[in-house]
Design an enzyme around this catalytic site. Structure first.
Site, PDB file in Angstrom:
ATOM      1  CB  SER A   1      -0.969  -0.042   1.193  1.00  0.00           C
ATOM      2  OG  SER A   1      -2.014   0.868   1.041  1.00  0.00           O
TER       3      SER A   1
ATOM      4  CG  ASP B   1      -4.225  -2.389   0.772  1.00  0.00           C
ATOM      5  OD1 ASP B   1      -3.112  -2.845   1.086  1.00  0.00           O
ATOM      6  OD2 ASP B   1      -4.570  -1.213   0.985  1.00  0.00           O
TER       7      ASP B   1
END
Length: 284
Positions: free
Chosen positions: A63, A175
C-alpha cells in the site's frame, strides 16, 4: 514456528543461489507496511537509516509502503517526498465512484506517482523493489517486481470496500495488507539476508466518524491478532508512534516524519547488532 524459519531460510538460499555471487555482508531488505497517510512516517525511518549509513539493498512495500518504496528506489530525494506528502489530499489519488465493488477508484494514482518519479517500470529503478498485492479470488499474496509499476501500485493501494479491485494479468487484486501487512516475503524474494520491518500500528479511543474509519479499524483489529508470522520473520521491527493520526490527515506530515525518525533512532543499536550477526535484547 519452525516452518516459518524454514521457509525464510529457503527463500534466502534460493535468492542467493540465483545471484551466484559470494556474500560479502548481509544483504539488507526493508519491508514497509501500509497505513494510508500514516505511511509518511516511512520517510523519517529512511532518513535515519541513510544518515546512519545503514545499507538498503532492496525494498518491499504494501500500500503506502509500496508508494514510498517506489520513490525511494527511484532515487527521489526524501525532502521532495516529504514535501509531496504534506501537499497530498485524497482527491490526488482517489475519486468517489460508488459501485457494488467499492466506493472510489484510485486510477488517479497513475498520475500521482509521476510526481515522485518519471520511471515507469521496475527495471528502471535504482534499488530492487517488490510490491505486495492480494489476489481476492485465491486469497494469496502476489508480489510484483518486474514490468509496469503503476498497475501493481494501484492494486497494492486498493483498500477493500473503499477502492475498486484492480484487474491485472488475469488476477483480481486488492490491497496487499490483507495477506502481507508487512511484506517480509517480498524482501526475502529479492535476496535479503536481514529484514528490517516498519509497522504502522493504528488505534484510537475516539468513536469512528465515517464508514472508512469503521472498515479500517475492523481490519486493524483482525491484523493485530494475526501478526505473529511476519514478526517472527523480521530481524528488526520499527514501529513509529502514529496511532493518534487519522488515516487521511496528510497535514500531520511533519509529526509523522518525526515519529519515523524517533523510532528508527531507537532501533539503530539493534540494527547494527543484527548487521554484525549478533542478537540484541530489546527493552520492553
Amino acid at each position: 514456528m519452525g516452518w516459518i524459519r524454514s521457509a525464510k531460510e529457503k527463500l534466502r538460499s534460493i535468492a542467493q543461489a540465483e545471484r551466484g555471487t559470494p556474500k560479502e555482508r548481509r544483504r539488507v531488505g526493508l519491508a514497509l507496511a501500509g497505513g494510508f497517510a500514516r505511511g509518511v512516517a516511512h520517510i523519517g525511518v529512511l532518513r535515519v537509516l541513510r544518515d546512519a549509513g545503514i545499507p538498503i539493498d532492496c525494498v518491499a512495500g504494501t500500500s503506502v509502503g509500496a508508494l514510498i518504496g517506489v520513490g525511494y528506489c527511484a532515487g527521489t530525494s526524501l525532502l521532495d517526498m516529504e514535501k509531496l506528502g504534506a501537499a497530498t489530499h485524497f482527491t490526488d489519488f482517489g475519486r468517489w465512484t460508488p459501485s457494488w465493488l467499492g466506493l472510489a477508484t484510485n486510477h488517479r494514482m497513475e498520475k500521482y506517482v509521476l510526481k515522485l518519479t518519471q520511471k515507469k517500470t521496475f527495471e528502471e529503478l535504482e534499488v530492487p523493489l517488490a510490491i505486495a498485492t492480494t489476489d481476492i479470488n485465491e486469497g494469496i499474496s502476489v508480489f510484483y517486481s518486474h514490468g509496469l509499476i503503476a498497475p501493481a501500485l494501484r492494486a497494492s493501494c486498493a483498500y477493500p470496500g473503499l477502492f475498486l479491485p484492480i484487474q491485472h494479468e488475469g488476477r483480481t487484486l486488492v490491497d496487499g495488507f490483507v495477506t502481507a501487512p508487512v511484506p517480509i516475503e517480498g524482501a526475502l524474494m529479492l535476496g535479503a539476508d536481514l529484514v528490517i520491518a516498519v509497522h504502522l500500528e493504528t488505534g484510537s479511543t475516539e468513536p469512528p466518524r465515517t464508514f472508512t474509519e469503521v472498515l479500517s479499524r475492523a481490519f486493524n483489529i483482525v491484523q493485530r491478532h494475526s501478526d505473529l508470522a511476519w514478526r517472527t520473520q523480521a530481524d528488526v521491527v520499527i514501529e513509529p508512534d502514529v496511532k493518534g493520526i487519522a488515516w487521511d490527515d496528510f497535514s500531520k506530515t511533519p509529526d509523522m516524519v518525526a515519529a519515523g525518525e524517533a523510532a528508527a533512532l531507537q532501533a539503530l543499536p539493534e540494527i547494527r547488532a543484527a548487521l554484525r550477526g549478533e542478537k540484541q535484547e530489546v527493552a520492553g
